[in-house]
Design a protein around this motif. Sequence first.
Motif, PDB file in Angstrom:
ATOM      1  N   UNK A 196       7.044 -17.908  -8.740  1.00 29.13           N
ATOM      2  CA  UNK A 196       6.838 -16.463  -8.659  1.00 29.13           C
ATOM      3  C   UNK A 196       7.673 -15.733  -9.695  1.00 29.13           C
ATOM      4  N   UNK A 209      -1.038 -15.098   1.164  1.00 28.33           N
ATOM      5  CA  UNK A 209      -1.224 -13.650   1.288  1.00 28.33           C
ATOM      6  C   UNK A 209      -1.638 -13.124  -0.087  1.00 28.33           C
ATOM      7  N   UNK A 210      -2.954 -13.109  -0.348  1.00 33.78           N
ATOM      8  CA  UNK A 210      -3.418 -12.921  -1.731  1.00 33.78           C
ATOM      9  C   UNK A 210      -3.006 -11.603  -2.389  1.00 33.78           C
ATOM     10  N   UNK A 211      -2.980 -10.508  -1.648  1.00 38.63           N
ATOM     11  CA  UNK A 211      -2.660  -9.233  -2.278  1.00 38.63           C
ATOM     12  C   UNK A 211      -1.164  -9.032  -2.462  1.00 38.63           C
ATOM     13  N   UNK A 212      -0.357  -9.887  -1.820  1.00 35.38           N
ATOM     14  CA  UNK A 212       1.088  -9.646  -1.813  1.00 35.38           C
ATOM     15  C   UNK A 212       1.465  -8.612  -0.768  1.00 35.38           C
ATOM     16  N   UNK A 213       0.492  -8.186   0.012  1.00 37.32           N
ATOM     17  CA  UNK A 213       0.775  -7.325   1.161  1.00 37.32           C
ATOM     18  C   UNK A 213      -0.307  -7.533   2.194  1.00 37.32           C
ATOM     19  N   UNK A 255      -3.410 -17.609  -7.953  1.00 35.28           N
ATOM     20  CA  UNK A 255      -4.868 -17.780  -7.952  1.00 35.28           C
ATOM     21  C   UNK A 255      -5.528 -17.591  -9.311  1.00 35.28           C
ATOM     22  N   UNK A 298      -9.797 -12.801  -2.031  1.00 32.38           N
ATOM     23  CA  UNK A 298      -8.862 -13.487  -2.924  1.00 32.38           C
ATOM     24  C   UNK A 298      -8.091 -12.491  -3.794  1.00 32.38           C
ATOM     25  N   UNK A 307       5.802 -11.614  -0.424  1.00 33.94           N
ATOM     26  CA  UNK A 307       5.132 -12.627  -1.235  1.00 33.94           C
ATOM     27  C   UNK A 307       4.948 -13.900  -0.425  1.00 33.94           C
ATOM     28  N   UNK A 308       3.748 -14.389  -0.389  1.00 35.43           N
ATOM     29  CA  UNK A 308       3.496 -15.724   0.158  1.00 35.43           C
ATOM     30  C   UNK A 308       2.159 -16.199  -0.404  1.00 35.43           C
ATOM     31  N   UNK A 309       2.038 -17.478  -0.737  1.00 39.30           N
ATOM     32  CA  UNK A 309       0.806 -17.921  -1.411  1.00 39.30           C
ATOM     33  C   UNK A 309      -0.473 -17.673  -0.609  1.00 39.30           C
TER      34      UNK A 309
END
Lengths: 483, 490
Positions: B345, A87-91, B330, A43, A83-85
């Motif tokens: 965002x 994709x927790x790390x943003x990468x 989160x 997460x 960015x996508x929800x």
Amino acid sequence: MKEWEIVIGIETHVQLATRAKIFSASPTAFGAGPNLQANAIDIALPGVLPVLNKTAVEFAIRFGLATGSDIAPCSIFARKNYFYPDLPKGYQISQYESPVVVGGELAIQVGKETRIVRLTRAHLEEDAGKSLHEAAGHSPRGKSGIDLNRAGTPLLEIVSEPDMRSSAEAVAYARALHALVRWIGICDGNMQEGSFRCDANVSVRPLGQRDFGTRREIKNLNSFRFLQQAIDYEVCWQIATLEDGGEIEQATVLFDADSGETRAMRSKEDAHDYRYFPDPDLLPLVIDRAWVDRIRAELPELPAAKRQRLVSDYGLSDYDAVVLTSSQEMAAYFESAVAVAGKSNAKICANWLMGELSARLNREGREIDATPLSASQLGGLVARIADGTISTPVARQVFDALCEDSGVSADEIISRRGLRQISDSDALEEIIDAVLTANRTMVDEFRAGKEKAFNALVGQAMKASKGRANPHQVNELLRRKLS
Amino acid sequence: MIASNLQQLAEALIRKTISSVELTQLYLDRIARHDHQLNAYITVDAAASLAQARWADQRLAKGEGGPLTGIPIAHKDIFCAAGWRTTCGSRMLDNFVSPYDATVIRRFAEAGAVLLGKTNMDEFAMGSSNETSFFGPVRNPWDVSCVPGGSSGGSAAAVAARLAPAATGTDTGGSIRQPAALCNLTGLKPTYGIVSRWGMIAFASSLDQAGMLAPSAADCARLLNVMAGFDERDSTSLDRPTEDYCREIDARQADKPLAGLKIGLPKQFFGAGSDPQVMRLIEAAIVDYQTLGAEIVDTSLPNMDLSVAAYYVIAPAEASSNLARFDGVRYGYRTPVYRDLNEMYSRSRAEGFGAEVKRRLLIGTYVLSHGYYDAYYLQAQRIRRLIANDFAEAFRHCDLLLGPTSPSTAFKLGAKAADPVQMYLSDIYTIAVNLAGLPGVSIPCGFADGLPVGLQLIGNYFSEARLLNAAHRYQQSNPWHLRLPPAFAE
């Protein structure tokens, strides 16, 4: 009208069957409640760091060895930033400029013909989570949920060269790849659960033209049927567009299984800039020769080698060999059955396995690993067919009985039910005399020149023996008595 | 008690001249009394600290104490501590309570230390003055109109004012050494990879390294013994044999304790650009080192001038990716009102991050963009290698390098806040060390106009024991580090 050539390359996301995720210790098992298999790393809490799962690397090496690829002594994990929800790390951590597996090839079977598809590369990466959207009608504005169970699941992305020239070849490639990754035990191959997903890059060009046409990429095809349908639709659409004087724009498209159509999701203009750069949290992946050699030594006999051996050792046809090597379980079953039946009876084993048993498995929707009768049971049955102990019709009865009871052998069934073939001439003569007495009309008809009546008499004799009479001998005896 | 070093505190606890609860309460009282002037702490949780102190007292009673049992230590609010709010100085994490311990926090707990509180810092460790914190600027105990330096400014101010016996910090481009210099402390940035980064909120992963700020080099050595060690949860952690970083310090004092040690003076540290008063004190310290027996030689780091430029490409590039997880999905700050995902965002990040963080995220995003990557990021990586080679070359004929830590003493709050480039240049002497991954220590070497000046020693990889010993021997004969800021000496 021009003739068109179709050009297809395939990228496949193979979910590696490791117990833990690629950069965390969370389990990868399918079907847990939302977010129950997502730990601090999955997460992406502040401060967490990835640690590479060595088994995922071993699986990639296995694949490379099985396809004659080069295993890179040093490869790099990069970050693909967006960015996508889910994709927790943003990468996403993925190998970019230097993948772990380079080159290689895969043999595919198109009808009776074998062709080679070259592989570009295969690289390791992590999967993203899943976004779940509530139906808009459920609340005023449908809410979205995120399930990160899948986030961090190891994937091997296998990229082919644009070597395929028809949807049939594309499907043959996907099938061969699917069989191979299961064969070497790196993927469970479960397409419904998303363990094996294909993206097809499709373009067309006038026959004879050297340059490729502009391609469109069909994303996320998770069955062979969809792969075929999507490519067929896309090819027709591209040809129609070009013949109408239109141009193909590079794009990513989705296949709608309900309508059977492909439609553009995003064009090249709104392609992301992923800002790839080497992940500073992970060291370069260094693979030494000793590691590769150890994995090579542990590798099972590969399907191509096994196929050759089945043809040369057992005298099977190429077709038989291909079917029997469709999975490691199938091949192992076959070889165990032959070990019991005897090498000279391999062809009969193949026939029963590919005929009677496969038909039964198909009917019951089972795979060979859930077979109702064991390889040694089948082998025992084949041995009794081959040595003439039982006739073919009786063998079917025995087969059915074996399927009902996994603890019993063919010999036990045969003796318990008294199914031994009657080859004793005296006994057969007795049966035939009785049949001739009881069927005078038929005898007369035969004598009057009706050849069909002969077959009917054979049938009566077989029936009277409850199928146990040796048909060959019955034939001979009848002929003699009627002549 | 506040003048005691860590060894004396440990002995007092073992002899039971004081209990951990009493000691912890003493520091909690000092925080309550003084911190409104300094703003050094973001979170203090007396109940949690005292509970840990009681547990420490039980262990001490059974004679089970570890090296730091019962000693309160403050931690930079960049380290995740289970059950503690962990903000990283940002509104983005104002409401974030960590469910897990950083390895550094765990190792301190295992050594018996009491977590005294979480110290203020520049937001996400981006700053050299501690003015970018969402929780307000930290002030320098030597002059509360001045900055304490940054980004570990809260830790520096807390230890300088003795609101903690010692504190952890992190150093990405000088964030331990520069505030140590500006606050009259000893601050060590260890070799990259010897202290685990697990649970330390990432700014620039390839540069970030945890270390400590304490009055003396001997204290730092004690703390490093606890902090250093391989951690399988950090892939960049180095698996090497355990070392006792106190071994040289504890060895018998000779007449010329640094005889045989070659100290190089890189000429790039001695050019124009530094405050002449600072340089006079550095020159005096060089003479002191000769007195201790060290041999002084000239050397050069030809590419050091490129270090700030390279750093401000590499660090923002990594930060732009590291901070992408703060998206409001989160945990952490989420804007209250938004129409769609993109607005959630952009507003969450626009409102959750401060100006300096946003500036660096924009720089980082730009230098990684398609078409610019080669010109900026790859070029900066090449410079990084050149700088590492310069150091390698220098260490062929020197054991340590010496120079100023910071070009000036503490500056006034707001003096450089409007000029980021001036601010970035405060780290001109520290950044190259991070780019090369080397250990560096800043030690007090005197005062200019009442403000502390720091001397920097740089060692080769894994030379912490030697580095700290060189600092310790200097401190034995030049006890600048024992001076306390007058307003906080009581």
